[in-house]
Design an enzyme around this catalytic site. Sequence first.
Site, PDB file in Angstrom:
ATOM      1  N   HIS A  70     -10.087  -5.488  -1.499  1.00 15.90           N
ATOM      2  CA  HIS A  70     -10.383  -6.686  -2.289  1.00 15.90           C
ATOM      3  C   HIS A  70     -11.858  -7.075  -2.196  1.00 15.90           C
ATOM      4  O   HIS A  70     -12.355  -7.797  -3.072  1.00 15.90           O
ATOM      5  CB  HIS A  70      -9.492  -7.840  -1.836  1.00 15.90           C
ATOM      6  CG  HIS A  70      -8.094  -7.733  -2.358  1.00 15.90           C
ATOM      7  ND1 HIS A  70      -7.360  -8.824  -2.792  1.00 15.90           N
ATOM      8  CD2 HIS A  70      -7.285  -6.660  -2.535  1.00 15.90           C
ATOM      9  CE1 HIS A  70      -6.175  -8.423  -3.209  1.00 15.90           C
ATOM     10  NE2 HIS A  70      -6.100  -7.113  -3.052  1.00 15.90           N
ATOM     11  N   ASP A  71     -12.536  -6.626  -1.182  1.00 14.47           N
ATOM     12  CA  ASP A  71     -13.975  -6.842  -1.095  1.00 14.47           C
ATOM     13  C   ASP A  71     -14.709  -5.906  -2.044  1.00 14.47           C
ATOM     14  O   ASP A  71     -15.538  -6.330  -2.851  1.00 14.47           O
ATOM     15  CB  ASP A  71     -14.453  -6.622   0.342  1.00 14.47           C
ATOM     16  CG  ASP A  71     -15.924  -6.951   0.535  1.00 14.47           C
ATOM     17  OD1 ASP A  71     -16.408  -7.894  -0.122  1.00 14.47           O
ATOM     18  OD2 ASP A  71     -16.584  -6.278   1.345  1.00 14.47           O
ATOM     19  N   PRO A 214      -6.538  -5.588  -9.490  1.00 13.58           N
ATOM     20  CA  PRO A 214      -5.319  -5.271 -10.243  1.00 13.58           C
ATOM     21  C   PRO A 214      -4.206  -6.267  -9.922  1.00 13.58           C
ATOM     22  O   PRO A 214      -3.851  -6.445  -8.752  1.00 13.58           O
ATOM     23  CB  PRO A 214      -4.944  -3.864  -9.732  1.00 13.58           C
ATOM     24  CG  PRO A 214      -6.174  -3.328  -9.088  1.00 13.58           C
ATOM     25  CD  PRO A 214      -6.916  -4.510  -8.556  1.00 13.58           C
ATOM     26  N   THR A 293       9.862   2.313   6.157  1.00 13.59           N
ATOM     27  CA  THR A 293       8.935   2.431   7.304  1.00 13.59           C
ATOM     28  C   THR A 293       7.844   1.378   7.116  1.00 13.59           C
ATOM     29  O   THR A 293       6.698   1.704   6.804  1.00 13.59           O
ATOM     30  CB  THR A 293       8.319   3.845   7.375  1.00 13.59           C
ATOM     31  OG1 THR A 293       7.671   4.150   6.112  1.00 13.59           O
ATOM     32  CG2 THR A 293       9.392   4.893   7.647  1.00 13.59           C
ATOM     33  N   ASP A 298       2.169   5.774   5.454  1.00 14.90           N
ATOM     34  CA  ASP A 298       2.646   7.141   5.213  1.00 14.90           C
ATOM     35  C   ASP A 298       3.013   7.313   3.740  1.00 14.90           C
ATOM     36  O   ASP A 298       2.841   6.405   2.929  1.00 14.90           O
ATOM     37  CB  ASP A 298       3.841   7.455   6.118  1.00 14.90           C
ATOM     38  CG  ASP A 298       4.990   6.458   5.956  1.00 14.90           C
ATOM     39  OD1 ASP A 298       5.111   5.850   4.866  1.00 14.90           O
ATOM     40  OD2 ASP A 298       5.768   6.288   6.915  1.00 14.90           O
TER      41      ASP A 298
END
Length: 372
Positions: A70-71, A214, A293, A298
């Site tokens: 976001h930066d 987005p 998970t 992953d």
Amino acid sequence: MARCADATLLLVVAAYALLPATTDAALQEGFYKSNTNCSVDVEATVASVVQRYISADRGVGAGLIRLHFHDCFVKVRYAPKLVNLLCSKQFNMKSNQFILTMSTATQQSLFVACATYVCQGCDGSVLIDPSPINPDPEKGSPSNGGLRGLEAIQEAKQQLESTCPGAVSCADILAFAARDASNILSAGAINYGVPSGRRDGLTSAASDATQSLPPPFAQLDRLTELFVAKGFSQDELVTLSGAHSVGRAHCGSFSERIRPNVSDTMDAEYGARLQQQCEDDGDGVAVDQDQGTPVDLDNVYYRNVLAGKVLFNSDWALVSDNATRQMVEDNAADQAQWAAKFIDAMRKMGELEVLTGDEGEIRRFCNVTNSG
């Protein structure tokens, strides 16, 4: 050096060619060992803080990765030093400088063009708090709701300021922290060198975050447009979306996919479970983005996308097109391949339109510019 591709900057480029040469510093790995007098290992200091915070709450790791994204993906408008030089000085050729003559109207047009279109990317602007000078920074954007990991950045900065005052930028600390979080959450599968030497930005605006980031309801064409604008391919878009394998999301950010009925693009059983978890449809309840998970970075995320077990429309959108669906399938099938692509995309993202050299500043506190 910060840059922004736009036709309106052609005048700036032409004028810039008339200026005396200046040093354009570049990011480099090990920057703080070779370019500062800092007596401590900067990256090890950040890693130690990040490890401690994630050990207490793995959700902080997801927050740090999100903070970095976001930066870097937000465009910030500012008036660069080049404009001040062009509009306020004349250069004497006899002293190896150039005489630049421009009308007042041309000067004003040049100023407006630069102030509107020159960009900053990974500059720590997401860290800035509201203030009387800037009451609505990026943190105020709906796109930045629920930011996490800010305390870890502040603590790392505090430690480094006590030993190396005015040396280490908040933008670099955030880039290091996102790498460290990725490494920890992936059990070492995602680890990479971080070129550093970023400087901190001077400006932060909520409207820029809203326009650049987005949204969770985005369709594939909008996602592609936002990523292409930053120089990223669809494959890199799909790759970086894998960060949604960790972290939590507030129910309000995907309520349209479960209310009044479960979306036909979502697994029915999964949607029914979300309806139970999000009974009030409010932002007070958050759920895991990956309910298989949830604390591991992953490729299970991609299996979830294929199964319709994802929260956001922007996640499902990745399988709404044959080309991107194939990318999702490839990532779902090969953890090592996805991890390698994720590393490359994170490194690339970390170099988006950075400030270097004498641009920007080194903030004393990450949540406020040095001018207040």
